[in-house]
Write a protein that holds these residues in place. Structure first.
Motif, PDB file in Angstrom:
ATOM      1  N   GLU A  36      -5.593  -0.986 -17.228  1.00 15.05           N
ATOM      2  CA  GLU A  36      -4.700  -0.459 -16.205  1.00 15.05           C
ATOM      3  C   GLU A  36      -3.396  -1.232 -16.268  1.00 15.05           C
ATOM      4  N   SER A  39      -1.532  -2.140 -10.986  1.00  6.99           N
ATOM      5  CA  SER A  39      -2.622  -2.364 -10.041  1.00  6.99           C
ATOM      6  C   SER A  39      -2.216  -2.013  -8.614  1.00  6.99           C
ATOM      7  N   THR A  40      -1.112  -1.310  -8.446  1.00  2.48           N
ATOM      8  CA  THR A  40      -0.626  -0.974  -7.110  1.00  2.48           C
ATOM      9  C   THR A  40      -1.620  -0.103  -6.357  1.00  2.48           C
ATOM     10  N   ALA A  41      -2.198   0.894  -7.019  1.00  2.00           N
ATOM     11  CA  ALA A  41      -3.156   1.778  -6.353  1.00  2.00           C
ATOM     12  C   ALA A  41      -4.367   0.984  -5.876  1.00  2.00           C
ATOM     13  N   TRP A  42      -4.835   0.072  -6.681  1.00  2.00           N
ATOM     14  CA  TRP A  42      -5.983  -0.749  -6.278  1.00  2.00           C
ATOM     15  C   TRP A  42      -5.621  -1.636  -5.090  1.00  2.00           C
ATOM     16  N   MET A  44      -3.371  -1.093  -2.792  1.00  2.00           N
ATOM     17  CA  MET A  44      -3.230  -0.268  -1.598  1.00  2.00           C
ATOM     18  C   MET A  44      -4.596   0.136  -1.045  1.00  2.00           C
ATOM     19  N   SER A  45      -5.569   0.385  -1.909  1.00  2.00           N
ATOM     20  CA  SER A  45      -6.897   0.766  -1.434  1.00  2.00           C
ATOM     21  C   SER A  45      -7.641  -0.423  -0.828  1.00  2.00           C
ATOM     22  N   GLU A  46      -7.289  -1.633  -1.213  1.00  2.00           N
ATOM     23  CA  GLU A  46      -7.923  -2.837  -0.687  1.00  2.00           C
ATOM     24  C   GLU A  46      -7.203  -3.398   0.535  1.00  2.00           C
ATOM     25  N   ARG A  47      -6.188  -2.721   0.995  1.00  2.00           N
ATOM     26  CA  ARG A  47      -5.408  -3.181   2.145  1.00  2.00           C
ATOM     27  C   ARG A  47      -6.257  -3.144   3.410  1.00  2.00           C
ATOM     28  N   PRO A  49      -7.562  -2.522   7.147  1.00  2.00           N
ATOM     29  CA  PRO A  49      -7.217  -1.428   8.058  1.00  2.00           C
ATOM     30  C   PRO A  49      -6.297  -1.861   9.202  1.00  2.00           C
ATOM     31  N   ASP A  52      -2.362  -1.160   8.984  1.00  2.00           N
ATOM     32  CA  ASP A  52      -1.748   0.179   9.127  1.00  2.00           C
ATOM     33  C   ASP A  52      -1.166   0.386  10.500  1.00  2.00           C
TER      34      ASP A  52
END
Length: 52
Positions: A36, A39-42, A44-47, A49, A52
């Motif tokens: 990859e 790793s931005t998508a990863w 963001m998914s590990e941010r 909750p 937000d």
């Protein structure tokens, strides 16, 4: 016979790569992970909750 070591000419090669900066086992594929570039998508998914 040749002169002393102090008078001997030594040529240095600046473009010679003796060891790489990182080895292949230090990267994701070395650990069996996929390749990859981003790793931005990863991340963001590990941010968490509560961020937000």
């Amino acid at each position: 016979m040749s002169g002393s070591d102090d008078e001997r000419r030594v040529d240095f090669f600046d473009d010679l790569d003796i060891l790489p900066d990182t080895t292949s086992d230090e990267s994701g594929p070395g650990w069996g992970e996929g390749v990859e570039d981003d790793s931005t998508a990863w991340l963001m998914s590990e941010r968490p909750p509560h961020w937000d």
